[in-house]
Design an enzyme around this catalytic site. Structure first.
Site, PDB file in Angstrom:
ATOM      1  N   ILE A  48      64.429 105.521  -1.931  1.00  0.00           N
ATOM      2  CA  ILE A  48      65.890 105.593  -1.755  1.00  0.00           C
ATOM      3  C   ILE A  48      66.608 105.291  -3.071  1.00  0.00           C
ATOM      4  CG2 ILE A  48      66.180 103.180  -1.013  1.00  0.00           C
ATOM      5  CD1 ILE A  48      68.127 104.429   1.184  1.00  0.00           C
ATOM      6  N   TYR A  76      59.836  92.951  13.178  1.00  0.00           N
ATOM      7  CA  TYR A  76      58.828  93.670  12.396  1.00  0.00           C
ATOM      8  C   TYR A  76      57.597  93.983  13.252  1.00  0.00           C
ATOM      9  CZ  TYR A  76      55.592  94.318   8.397  1.00  0.00           C
ATOM     10  OH  TYR A  76      54.679  94.783   7.488  1.00  0.00           O
TER      11      TYR A  76
HETATM   12  N1  SER Z   1      52.966  91.208   4.202  1.00  0.00           N
HETATM   13  C1  SER Z   1      53.734  91.551   5.360  1.00  0.00           C
HETATM   14  C2  SER Z   1      54.800  90.578   5.599  1.00  0.00           C
HETATM   15  O1  SER Z   1      54.615  89.430   5.271  1.00  0.00           O
HETATM   16  C3  SER Z   1      52.843  91.614   6.552  1.00  0.00           C
HETATM   17  O2  SER Z   1      52.553  92.907   6.844  1.00  0.00           O
HETATM   18  O3  SER Z   1      55.801  90.928   6.157  1.00  0.00           O
END
Ligand code: SER
Length: 320
Positions: free
Chosen positions: A35, A141
């Site tokens: 981006i 996430y």
């Molecule tokens: N390294 C990543 C994080 O800490 C984990 O997938 O969000």
């Protein structure tokens, strides 16, 4: 893989993956996109395009323009940032992924996207976490990663898109910083060890997480993408790992090279809670059995290499 389109190419993984792919597959055959645009090797050494992955037409147009046969979709927000901006994370992580998958479907591309140890949650078995197990993550996430794993399976089953992926542990590297992850402490600590000989960790002692050095992560992506499809039973979201450690063990490994190095703690409750919801160490036998993955770097070997390479990098920055 003959013509590869990489999104999020200026991130922690992309910055090194693009250069490695260009070495192997040819400089003009790896189309990097992000981006933003920076004054970097990724931008200058081959084709580079500015692409916002939430814009499906932009992804399609670039894929079509270069007639790519492979998409590696890396653009995403990491766990700690996603916790601060959950709606943005949903829109970028899920919107970007489905856009990229749609382009892969329409243009019949092979497809890679990373999942993560973040796809596990507090009810997942913490030790030797199996390949197929409970996945009820408690972070935005993690929700994105589980949905992403399922979406990739769906595009394979329903549309025959050759989707492949791994669950990355925390990735440690000296080229580009991760930014916004829970495992970032294990990168920052090396920078601070060299610069000031001390580090204040936001992750508490005794908190174990899986980790991997970037050369192994790149090897994993390329090996999986080149693997014989008929051997893959899981296809997406293979558990992979190279080591598991907690901050005191990492500090001790650094002290072998920098004897006066000290660590203290100022624990960040948000990132600590995320870390505690993730496994201590995962079982990666499916990756080994189905496509022969084995990591080359353990904590000792990684620490030696990381301190050497990072010292050179920081020194050359000072000289400039
Ligand atoms: N390294 C990543 C994080 O800490 C984990 O997938 O969000």
């Amino acid at each position: 893989m003959k013509k590869i389109f990489v999104t999020g190419a200026l991130g922690q993984i992309g910055s090194e993956l693009v250069m490695k792919l260009r070495d192997i597959y040819g400089y003009d055959n790896v189309i990097a996109s992000d981006i933003r645009k920076t004054d970097s090797d990724v931008v200058h050494s081959g084709p580079f395009e500015m692409v916002d992955v939430t814009d499906s037409k932009a992804i399609f147009d670039i894929a079509k323009k270069y007639e790519v046969d492979t998409i590696m979709h890396l653009a995403a927000l990491l766990s700690a940032t996603a916790e601060k901006k959950p709606l943005l994370a949903w829109n970028l992580n899920m919107g970007g992924l489905i856009n990229a998958l749609e382009v892969a479907r329409e243009l019949k591309c092979q497809f890679f996207t990373p999942s993560s140890i973040g796809a596990f949650g507090p009810t997942t078995p913490k030790n030797n976490t199996p390949q197929d197990t409970i996945q009820r993550p408690t972070t935005m996430y993690g929700v994105n990663k589980v949905a992403g794993e399922l979406l990739c399976d769906y595009y394979y089953e329903k549309f025959g898109v050759d989707t492949r992926g791994v669950r990355f542990p925390g990735l440690i590297s000296y080229v580009a910083p991760p930014g916004g992850g829970t495992t970032d402490y294990a990168v920052e600590i090396y920078y601070e060890a060299i610069k000031s000989g001390k580090y204040t960790s936001y992750i508490a002692p005794d908190t174990y997480m899986d980790m991997m050095y970037m050369p192994d992560a790149l090897k994993a992506i390329i090996t999986l993408m080149e693997a014989d499809s008929s051997r893959l039973k899981h296809r997406n979201a293979f558990n992979i790992t190279a080591m598991s450690f907690e901050p005191e063990e990492l500090a001790a490994a650094i002290r072998k090279h920098i004897p006066d190095f000290t660590i203290d703690y100022d624990v960040d409750p948000v990132r600590q809670a995320i870390a505690e919801s993730w496994p201590n160490f995962i079982d990666a036998t499916a990756a080994k059995e189905e496509w022969g993955f084995e990591a080359d770097y353990d904590l000792v070997r990684m620490t030696k290499d990381m301190l050497e390479k990072l010292s050179q990098k920081l020194l050359s920055k000072e000289i400039q």
